[in-house]
Design a protein around this motif. Structure first.
Motif, PDB file in Angstrom:
ATOM      1  N   ASP A 115     -14.308 -49.103   0.965  1.00 18.11           N
ATOM      2  CA  ASP A 115     -14.670 -48.407  -0.268  1.00 18.11           C
ATOM      3  C   ASP A 115     -14.180 -46.960  -0.206  1.00 18.11           C
ATOM      4  N   ARG A 116     -13.261 -46.613  -1.082  1.00 22.14           N
ATOM      5  CA  ARG A 116     -12.623 -45.291  -1.053  1.00 22.14           C
ATOM      6  C   ARG A 116     -13.626 -44.157  -1.249  1.00 22.14           C
ATOM      7  N   ASP A 117     -14.564 -44.312  -2.180  1.00 22.31           N
ATOM      8  CA  ASP A 117     -15.536 -43.245  -2.432  1.00 22.31           C
ATOM      9  C   ASP A 117     -16.429 -43.010  -1.216  1.00 22.31           C
ATOM     10  N   GLU A 118     -16.861 -44.082  -0.575  1.00 20.36           N
ATOM     11  CA  GLU A 118     -17.687 -43.938   0.633  1.00 20.36           C
ATOM     12  C   GLU A 118     -16.901 -43.272   1.757  1.00 20.36           C
ATOM     13  N   GLU A 119     -15.672 -43.688   1.909  1.00 20.07           N
ATOM     14  CA  GLU A 119     -14.840 -43.116   2.971  1.00 20.07           C
ATOM     15  C   GLU A 119     -14.519 -41.644   2.707  1.00 20.07           C
ATOM     16  N   LEU A 120     -14.295 -41.270   1.445  1.00 21.41           N
ATOM     17  CA  LEU A 120     -14.055 -39.860   1.114  1.00 21.41           C
ATOM     18  C   LEU A 120     -15.291 -39.021   1.416  1.00 21.41           C
ATOM     19  N   ALA A 121     -16.484 -39.560   1.131  1.00 26.38           N
ATOM     20  CA  ALA A 121     -17.723 -38.847   1.447  1.00 26.38           C
ATOM     21  C   ALA A 121     -17.882 -38.708   2.960  1.00 26.38           C
ATOM     22  N   ALA A 122     -17.598 -39.786   3.683  1.00 27.58           N
ATOM     23  CA  ALA A 122     -17.679 -39.730   5.146  1.00 27.58           C
ATOM     24  C   ALA A 122     -16.658 -38.749   5.710  1.00 27.58           C
ATOM     25  N   LEU A 123     -15.481 -38.704   5.103  1.00 29.86           N
ATOM     26  CA  LEU A 123     -14.441 -37.775   5.542  1.00 29.86           C
ATOM     27  C   LEU A 123     -14.873 -36.330   5.320  1.00 29.86           C
TER      28      LEU A 123
END
Length: 182
Positions: free
Chosen positions: A72-80
């Motif tokens: 999930d791109r949004d989750e990964e961007l938040a984690a990043l």
């Protein structure tokens, strides 16, 4: 008066011995204090280097997963974003406590990981990814080498880039077609 003159060499000897003891004790205490300070700062430096490496490797891993595109791109961007914040805090400790060669090597590693992060955020052309991953591995080796040298850690090379280069070119992630990096 004659007895005082006769005792003068003994008094001078006691005085010289006392002064010598004070000087020797003072030098020993100063040396012991310096050694304890060195150990104390080396421990803090080691902690700073380890935390920086862990935080930067986390950014690298999340960015690589983003490039893979199978999460999930949004989750990964938040984690990043969270990992990048931890990396920034850890970098400050390296700047504060690190020696020159280690800070320089850390900056080189950080800059390559930033390029991988940029690629992940922008969804840019992935053709440059294997080269970036190899450069990141080489820069990580440089950081570890400089940190180990600055801390006086022996034991030979711990370089991984040469070992990982084969994996970057031959092993592909089955989910995304992106070269796997370990």
């Amino acid at each position: 008066m004659g007895s005082l003159v006769g005792q003068l060499p003994a008094l001078v000897g006691v005085l010289v011995g006392t002064i010598g003891t004070i000087v020797a004790t003072s030098l020993a205490d100063r040396s012991r204090w310096r050694r304890s300070q060195t150990v104390r700062w080396d421990e803090r430096r080691l902690d700073a280097y380890a935390e920086f490496a862990r935080a930067l490797k986390e950014v690298h891993t999340i960015a690589s997963r983003l490039i893979g595109g199978y999460l999930d791109r949004d989750e990964e961007l938040a984690a990043l974003a969270e990992a990048d914040f931890r990396h920034t805090l850890a970098w400050e400790n390296v700047l504060l406590l690190g020696d020159g060669p280690t800070v320089t090597a850390g900056r080189a590693w950080r800059d390559v990981v930033w390029e991988i992060e940029r690629l992940a955020r922008n969804g840019s052309d992935r053709t440059e990814l294997p080269g970036l991953l190899h450069r990141a591995n080489e820069a990580r080796d440089g950081f570890y080498g400089a940190a180990r040298g600055g801390l006086g850690v022996g034991g030979g090379s711990v370089a991984q880039a040469a070992l990982l280069v084969g994996r970057l070119t031959s092993r592909r992630d089955p989910h995304a077609g992106v070269a796997a990096e370990r």
